[in-house]
Design an enzyme around this catalytic site. Sequence first.
Site, PDB file in Angstrom:
ATOM      1  N   GLU A  52      18.264 -42.999 -29.555  1.00 34.73           N
ATOM      2  CA  GLU A  52      19.033 -42.081 -30.399  1.00 34.73           C
ATOM      3  C   GLU A  52      20.092 -42.863 -31.199  1.00 34.73           C
ATOM      4  OE1 GLU A  52      18.097 -39.080 -30.685  1.00 34.73           O
ATOM      5  OE2 GLU A  52      17.577 -38.135 -28.783  1.00 34.73           O
TER       6      GLU A  52
ATOM      7  N   HIS B 296      15.714 -41.369 -34.666  1.00 31.40           N
ATOM      8  CA  HIS B 296      15.363 -42.074 -33.426  1.00 31.40           C
ATOM      9  C   HIS B 296      13.941 -42.619 -33.501  1.00 31.40           C
ATOM     10  CE1 HIS B 296      14.033 -37.989 -31.536  1.00 31.40           C
ATOM     11  NE2 HIS B 296      12.943 -38.670 -31.802  1.00 31.40           N
TER      12      HIS B 296
ATOM     13  N   ASP C 160      16.646 -37.331 -36.606  1.00 30.32           N
ATOM     14  CA  ASP C 160      17.929 -38.050 -36.558  1.00 30.32           C
ATOM     15  C   ASP C 160      17.733 -39.569 -36.648  1.00 30.32           C
ATOM     16  OD1 ASP C 160      16.844 -38.603 -34.073  1.00 30.32           O
ATOM     17  OD2 ASP C 160      18.548 -37.854 -32.911  1.00 30.32           O
TER      18      ASP C 160
ATOM     19  N   ASP D 110       7.858 -44.375 -24.220  1.00 31.83           N
ATOM     20  CA  ASP D 110       8.870 -43.601 -23.490  1.00 31.83           C
ATOM     21  C   ASP D 110       8.243 -42.560 -22.580  1.00 31.83           C
ATOM     22  OD1 ASP D 110       7.927 -42.007 -25.558  1.00 31.83           O
ATOM     23  OD2 ASP D 110       9.810 -41.944 -26.646  1.00 31.83           O
TER      24      ASP D 110
HETATM   25  P1  PGA Z   1       6.932 -35.774 -33.800  1.00 33.95           P
HETATM   26  O1  PGA Z   1       8.060 -36.575 -33.000  1.00 33.95           O
HETATM   27  O2  PGA Z   1       5.806 -36.731 -34.034  1.00 33.95           O
HETATM   28  O3  PGA Z   1       6.504 -34.667 -32.857  1.00 33.95           O
HETATM   29  O4  PGA Z   1       7.545 -35.305 -35.051  1.00 33.95           O
HETATM   30  C1  PGA Z   1       8.485 -37.801 -33.500  1.00 33.95           C
HETATM   31  C2  PGA Z   1       9.629 -38.344 -32.678  1.00 33.95           C
HETATM   32  O5  PGA Z   1      10.485 -37.563 -32.226  1.00 33.95           O
HETATM   33  O6  PGA Z   1       9.685 -39.570 -32.521  1.00 33.95           O
END
Ligand code: PGA
Length: 237
Positions: free
Chosen positions: A139, A134, A132, A66
């Site tokens: 999402e 994702h 959440d 992404d």
């Molecule tokens: P993080 O993010 O590794 O900074 O916890 C993970 C994500 O949002 O996919």
Amino acid sequence: MKVIIGSEKEIAEKAAQQYVELLKRKPNAVLGGATGSTPIGLYKELARLNKEGVISFKDVKTFNLDEYVGLDGSHDQSYRYFMNENLFKHIDIDIKNTRVPDGINTAVAADYDKEIEAAGGVDLQVLGIGVDGHIGFDEPGTPLDSITHVVELEQNTREVNSRFFNSIDEVPTHAVTMGIKTIMHARSIILLAIGKSKAEIIKKTLQGPITTDVPASILQLHPDVTFYLDEEAASLL
Ligand code: PGA
């Protein structure tokens, strides 16, 4: 579905072994990249193994999950910049073989899936997970048949990510992300989760129903997925 639990260092080392095995078998493998704080330990380990001559990325291609809409690769919070700083400049990869979705010209988003396909498909995709559920920036509610597309970020995701920006107002409102279908097409998947804040969503992802409300729960259906969890992230299992 495999679950491996250990310290942050142990899971980074064990996850890196999957790359060692893959690259021995297939030196021109296609790797799926992820950003965020979680994969940094893995990337350090891959750079170390590369430096020691255990693995080479000379013939590897990468496709990242992404990118923020509106940030170009020179912005220090863009995911292109993150990948260059945290992995690509530390390994022997040809930068021309690395791809991150285009956050500026989003009209070409769906072409990303075609490019992945033309490269032979992703052999090993690494994922983090949002609180959440994702994966990538898919999402809750993202359709299971989604390919690379533009998404509006949840307020909660923007708040969590605002720690990397001066203020929440600077966090982009949209991103371009591989879809659930794109991710599920990878031959093998690694999901890394670290820390207590991920414990609840890890329980839902592994032990809850498969639902678009928890995008990561679809991984239960993938034939070759390994969850690498530290003790805190695994604490509710
Ligand atoms: P993080 O993010 O590794 O900074 O916890 C993970 C994500 O949002 O996919």
